[in-house]
Design an enzyme around this catalytic site. Structure first.
Site, PDB file in Angstrom:
ATOM      1  N   GLU A  62     -41.885 -21.330  42.109  1.00 13.84           N
ATOM      2  CA  GLU A  62     -42.044 -20.019  42.915  1.00 13.84           C
ATOM      3  C   GLU A  62     -41.554 -18.767  41.970  1.00 13.84           C
ATOM      4  O   GLU A  62     -40.676 -19.169  40.969  1.00 13.84           O
ATOM      5  CB  GLU A  62     -41.012 -19.874  44.054  1.00 13.84           C
ATOM      6  CG  GLU A  62     -41.380 -20.737  45.361  1.00 13.84           C
ATOM      7  CD  GLU A  62     -40.176 -21.085  46.230  1.00 13.84           C
ATOM      8  OE1 GLU A  62     -40.686 -21.360  47.492  1.00 13.84           O
ATOM      9  OE2 GLU A  62     -39.170 -20.561  46.159  1.00 13.84           O
ATOM     10  N   ASP A 233     -35.331 -23.550  53.892  1.00 16.34           N
ATOM     11  CA  ASP A 233     -35.639 -22.623  53.006  1.00 16.34           C
ATOM     12  C   ASP A 233     -37.175 -23.007  52.654  1.00 16.34           C
ATOM     13  O   ASP A 233     -37.609 -22.093  51.591  1.00 16.34           O
ATOM     14  CB  ASP A 233     -34.961 -22.396  51.803  1.00 16.34           C
ATOM     15  CG  ASP A 233     -34.732 -23.582  50.843  1.00 16.34           C
ATOM     16  OD1 ASP A 233     -35.326 -24.581  51.054  1.00 16.34           O
ATOM     17  OD2 ASP A 233     -34.032 -23.510  49.923  1.00 16.34           O
TER      18      ASP A 233
END
Lengths: 350, 350
Positions: A62, A233
């Site tokens: 990410e 998450d």
């Protein structure tokens, strides 16, 4: 930092460890929490976007950018639960802070350690606003890489000094307890999640499995507790039974991201969730009564990394704990990049 | 590259210059063009997204990620036209290549120089498919940091050996000509863009102004030429009069990005544009006749940076032209990040 335009200060893992130890883990967390709180209070002026994820079979990579108009920051972070089986970190990270005016990077920093610290600091900041008053006992379910940081942050910011640890791997709990010896905790290692939550005013869940797990079922959660849900998450990765969410007031960082990645992915898209920054600025109430279950559905947001990079940047000159990277081309004449190459050739021949 | 899990190979600006000079600029461009072409041919299997831009008054900071499922790459790049007035680069960049399987970074590299090289290599690859057969004369309008790289790439890949240079700043043209002395070009410095395009079979526009300019008007563009439009690369920044586009066959990298950033931003959203990778794989025709105006509306796409990082990575072991960065935390026990910190403290005391 330096007059050489080509040089970018670099905080290596070694420098970061020295920096944390020089300041003290607990003081570092307290100071970092101040930076995070400051940035949450000016939340509205940030450029915000959900992180840009590249998913693969084994994990995710990410990029998490944000900007306050003066500074720009981003973090590179991966999440690969299988990594631990191969002796690698589940999460590694690094980040960059840059000057919006020129676009020039000002700092490159390791962020594996820094992410662990900012995650714990953010949890503690949220709990400061949401946890029962004078809470001193916290359950930590999942005793991996994040657990000690959570414990120390909650002690430093809230005065939590009793821990109830549980992990499916008992060795992890023992390691966590051993690492925390000397930090002034009263620690109990528990045989089940059920046992761990008994008497705890704060429940921190921070397990790493990349799947929808049910670490806590509804019957395990008594009225009035604060749940600090850190482990859920990413899409498909949750820790709490949905019924717990339905009984809780849910506080989040950035709704567009949390609704996809957090425990809240289990809820309808219009289920009410409260933005934490609004509690901090007084726009919205946090905890309103002693029977209320508050839930911080933490997924980690770019602004927290931005705060962490800002904080590290502000320690450099004083501590000297950084190196210098020859990262940027700096020709004598800015339009003459090719000429710089030619002159490098001449210099090599001479 | 190394057995130390914490170490990431780092190619500094100095190493990049040494690498380019060791290989030779022209050979580097030829090799890099091969990598770019290879990746364009497998275009469909890449994760693609328009770059993630953070705009400000003075410029833009962008992240450009992509992945082929095995490797992940991203580039950080800024664009600040005002920078040259302050002795800074308009564009600086760096990038990272990572392993999708573990999420671990494998290479950090400067990319200011590398971006200049990959932009030129991409232009030349496109021209190989689109320019008039045996073209030898190219106009270059805008003689800044990218111009020499374009010239050398077109010579190395297509045999272009006559250049007609024009820049609003005559000094820039003279510097470009001087830098290219010894590379075997017949160079004419022209007094206007009109003069520069006379007799040119390829027209490269690569100016830096961040606004809608009209470097070429319709009457200046004769039938049959290839236009390599490099400078128009963000919203509000174009170089060609719209009428030229209406007469041209337009070839692009990644349509969702080009329609926002390229010359094509001047067109209706459904105006036909052709994806370059489809020409390379034979799915679509490139140039079909000698009167056709072909236009490569180049904005730069993440896959080209990915190719460039792959290429640089493949040169490291052979050349040794890299350093080592202590970028990743590597605890003995991967779940024990905090323990690593404690052991660092003990080591410091001992």
């Amino acid at each position: 930092m330096t007059a050489n335009l080509n040089i970018v200060p670099f905080v290596s893992v070694d420098h970061m460890m020295k920096l944390v130890l020089a300041i003290g883990v607990d003081q570092f967390l307290v100071d970092l929490a101040d930076y995070i709180e400051e940035d949450f209070r000016r939340w509205e002026l940030f450029d915000k976007t959900p992180r840009i994820a590249s998913h693969s079979m084994d994990g995710v990579i990410e990029l998490m950018p944000t900007s306050d108009g003066q500074l720009y920051g981003f973090k590179y972070v991966n999440g690969h639960p299988k990594n631990t089986r191969e002796g690698l970190q589940t999460v590694t990270a690094f980040g960059v802070l840059a000057d919006v005016g020129s676009g020039y990077p000002m700092l490159l920093s390791e962020m594996t350690i820094l992410t662990a610290l900012r995650t714990a600091a953010t949890s503690a900041v949220a709990a400061k606003y949401l946890a029962p008053k004078d809470a001193r006992c916290m359950a930590i379910i999942g005793n991996g890489a994040q657990s000690e940081f959570q414990a120390i942050a909650f002690k430093a910011l809230l005065g939590v000094d009793r821990l109830r640890l549980y992990d499916i791997d008992a060795e992890a709990s023992h390691r966590c307890a051993k690492n925390l010896a000397g930090f002034g905790f009263d620690i109990k290692i528990c045989a089940s999640a059920q046992e761990a939550v008994e008497g705890a005013e704060i429940i921190t869940t921070v397990t790493a499995d990349k799947r929808s797990a049910t670490i806590l079922t509804d019957n395990m959660v008594g009225w009035g507790v604060h749940i600090n849900a850190v482990g859920g998450d990413c899409p498909g990765k949750t820790e709490l039974h949905r019924d717990i969410l339905l009984r809780s007031s849910i506080f989040v960082e950035y709704p567009p991201q949390t609704r996809i990645e957090g425990e809240s992915q289990q809820l309808d898209a219009d289920h009410p969730i409260i933005e934490l920054w609004q509690v901090m600025t007084g726009k919205t109430a946090g905890r309103t009564n002693t029977r209320q279950i508050t839930l911080f559905d933490s997924v980690g947001f770019a602004i927290e990394d931005f705060s962490a990079l800002r904080y590290v940047r502000d320690q450099l000159q004083r501590t000297g704990l950084y190196g210098e990277l020859d990262l940027l081309a700096d020709p004598d004449e800015p339009r003459d990049l090719f000429g710089m190459l030619l002159r490098a050739e001449k210099a090599a021949v001479a």
